[in-house]
Design an enzyme around this catalytic site. Structure first.
Site, PDB file in Angstrom:
ATOM      1  N   GLU A  27     -10.355 -41.899 -41.004  1.00 55.36           N
ATOM      2  CA  GLU A  27     -10.893 -42.531 -42.225  1.00 55.36           C
ATOM      3  C   GLU A  27     -10.471 -43.995 -42.308  1.00 55.36           C
ATOM      4  OE1 GLU A  27      -9.839 -40.136 -45.619  1.00 55.36           O
ATOM      5  OE2 GLU A  27     -10.636 -38.348 -44.655  1.00 55.36           O
ATOM      6  N   GLY A  65      -4.637 -21.031 -49.444  1.00 60.05           N
ATOM      7  CA  GLY A  65      -3.890 -21.663 -50.536  1.00 60.05           C
ATOM      8  C   GLY A  65      -4.702 -21.698 -51.821  1.00 60.05           C
ATOM      9  N   ARG A  66      -4.213 -22.501 -52.773  1.00 63.04           N
ATOM     10  CA  ARG A  66      -4.843 -22.543 -54.102  1.00 63.04           C
ATOM     11  C   ARG A  66      -6.307 -22.947 -54.028  1.00 63.04           C
ATOM     12  NH1 ARG A  66      -0.418 -25.298 -53.644  1.00 63.04           N
ATOM     13  NH2 ARG A  66       1.463 -24.691 -54.760  1.00 63.04           N
ATOM     14  N   ILE A  67      -6.600 -23.995 -53.229  1.00 63.38           N
ATOM     15  CA  ILE A  67      -7.978 -24.513 -53.207  1.00 63.38           C
ATOM     16  C   ILE A  67      -8.904 -23.504 -52.533  1.00 63.38           C
ATOM     17  CG2 ILE A  67      -9.483 -26.401 -52.471  1.00 63.38           C
ATOM     18  CD1 ILE A  67      -6.983 -28.263 -52.661  1.00 63.38           C
ATOM     19  N   THR A 106     -13.363 -29.999 -46.680  1.00 65.38           N
ATOM     20  CA  THR A 106     -12.807 -30.853 -47.744  1.00 65.38           C
ATOM     21  C   THR A 106     -11.278 -30.890 -47.621  1.00 65.38           C
ATOM     22  OG1 THR A 106     -12.766 -28.990 -49.275  1.00 65.38           O
ATOM     23  CG2 THR A 106     -14.682 -30.441 -49.412  1.00 65.38           C
ATOM     24  N   ALA A 107     -10.761 -30.503 -46.441  1.00 65.29           N
ATOM     25  CA  ALA A 107      -9.299 -30.409 -46.289  1.00 65.29           C
ATOM     26  C   ALA A 107      -8.745 -31.688 -45.649  1.00 65.29           C
ATOM     27  CB  ALA A 107      -8.965 -29.175 -45.475  1.00 65.29           C
ATOM     28  N   ARG A 108      -8.663 -31.700 -44.332  1.00 61.18           N
ATOM     29  CA  ARG A 108      -8.257 -32.899 -43.606  1.00 61.18           C
ATOM     30  C   ARG A 108      -9.168 -33.051 -42.386  1.00 61.18           C
ATOM     31  NH1 ARG A 108      -6.283 -34.456 -47.485  1.00 61.18           N
ATOM     32  NH2 ARG A 108      -4.168 -35.197 -47.902  1.00 61.18           N
ATOM     33  N   HIS A 142     -14.268 -38.889 -48.994  1.00 59.31           N
ATOM     34  CA  HIS A 142     -12.990 -38.305 -49.443  1.00 59.31           C
ATOM     35  C   HIS A 142     -12.879 -38.295 -50.975  1.00 59.31           C
ATOM     36  CE1 HIS A 142      -8.669 -37.395 -47.928  1.00 59.31           C
ATOM     37  NE2 HIS A 142      -8.921 -36.739 -49.054  1.00 59.31           N
TER      38      HIS A 142
HETATM   39  C1  DGY Z   1      -5.052 -34.649 -51.394  1.00 57.20           C
HETATM   40  O1  DGY Z   1      -4.523 -34.666 -52.496  1.00 57.20           O
HETATM   41  O2  DGY Z   1      -4.459 -34.278 -50.392  1.00 57.20           O
HETATM   42  C2  DGY Z   1      -6.480 -35.072 -51.311  1.00 57.20           C
HETATM   43  O3  DGY Z   1      -6.948 -35.148 -50.036  1.00 57.20           O
HETATM   44  C3  DGY Z   1      -6.715 -36.399 -52.006  1.00 57.20           C
HETATM   45  O4  DGY Z   1      -6.667 -36.209 -53.323  1.00 57.20           O
END
Ligand code: DGY
Length: 299
Positions: free
Chosen positions: A248, A150-152, A217-219, A266
């Site tokens: 979390e 995806g974008r990120i 940095t996703a989930r 997060h």
């Molecule tokens: C999202 O937007 O899904 C991030 O985890 C929090 O900004």
């Protein structure tokens, strides 16, 4: 309209110009309070820690739109919303750069042992410069494997050349297994779905290079934290850096005791610019729906 967290007054006034707004002023909203305050509301602006499940949706007949101030929407039962005619929106694009930047901060922190070094200096136990002291690993000439197209994921990959790295995308350049076996840094950017839960488990970690770094940095639930703690302790991989966790704000106890993992709370989208843009987009989405226009970024 119910807004589950305080938002800037400039954005709030855009909502107030159109409808009555109930803003929750406390840092969180318990499920029972969320349910009672949502009664009779047409719109909900919420955050990723608010659980919008089938039970809640069933109890609110007037609701037309759920606007999540996040790109991820695993906190919302989207099929249950859709089946009740409730539109769900999220905030893609506006947080891509901030999250990509944090990902690189974590890659660099893990590669150069920044967390460990910081803890040492603050503890007063640093004995001074030495030739073989706290050696990390260089990124130049190495391969970055990105899981999530995806974008990120693409924004993270686009920055790789600045560090002399070659970026490969899972399922575009190679399979996930090939990526795990051949990458020096593996960065996770996939959404949380049933098929991505524990995508990185013991088996996947054992496939990685012993010198590799894992970044998420996703989930949180995409990585099996117990398996990660095992792999880090056994030195099956060199290091990891996490921004997100399975439960979390609870972090797996074993991870807390390990030096070779960087742990941050997060923060992916946590810049002033990005959070302002996310709130603005979430409010624009909810306003569009209540005013009879198509939402800007529907899920
Ligand atoms: C999202 O937007 O899904 C991030 O985890 C929090 O900004």
């Amino acid at each position: 309209m119910l807004v589950t967290r305080r938002i800037p007054s400039s954005v709030l006034s855009r909502l107030e110009a159109v409808c009555e707004v109930d803003v929750n002023d406390s840092p969180g909203l318990a499920p029972a309070d969320l349910r009672s305050r949502l009664q009779g509301k047409a719109g909900l602006v919420c955050v990723l820690t608010d659980r919008i499940d089938e039970d809640l949706l069933e109890s609110v007949q007037e609701l037309k739109v759920v606007s999540n101030i996040a790109v991820g929407y695993d906190n919302i039962d989207v099929p249950a919303a859709k089946s009740r005619g409730v539109i769900v929106t999220n905030t893609p694009d506006v947080l891509t750069e901030a999250t990509a930047e944090l990902t690189w901060a974590l890659i660099l922190a893990a590669a150069r042992r920044i967390g460990e070094g910081e803890r040492l200096v603050r503890s007063g136990r640093w004995k001074g410069w030495a030739l073989d002291f706290m050696l990390g690993t260089e990124l130049r000439g190495k391969q970055l494997g990105v899981i999530g197209r995806g974008r990120i994921g693409r924004a993270v990959a686009a920055r790789a050349s600045a560090f002399g790295m070659t970026a490969v995308l899972a399922k575009t350049d190679m399979s996930i297994d090939e990526l795990l076996v051949s990458s020096d840094v593996v960065s996770i950017h996939t959404s949380l779905r049933p098929e991505t839960r524990h995508l990185i488990d013991r088996k996947a970690l054992a496939r990685m290079k012993r010198s590799a770094i894992l970044v998420n940095t996703a989930r949180g639930p995409v990585v099996d934290e117990e398996a990660l703690a095992w792999a880090l302790k056994e030195r099956l991989i060199a290091a990891a850096a996490l921004d997100v966790y399975e439960r979390e704000p609870i972090v797996h106890e074993e991870l807390l005791g390990l030096e070779n993992v960087v742990l941050v709370p997060h923060l992916g989208s946590a810049t002033r610019e990005t959070r302002t843009a996310m709130i603005d987009l979430a409010v624009s989405n909810v306003l569009a729906v209540v005013q009879g226009r198509p939402p800007i970024t529907p899920v």
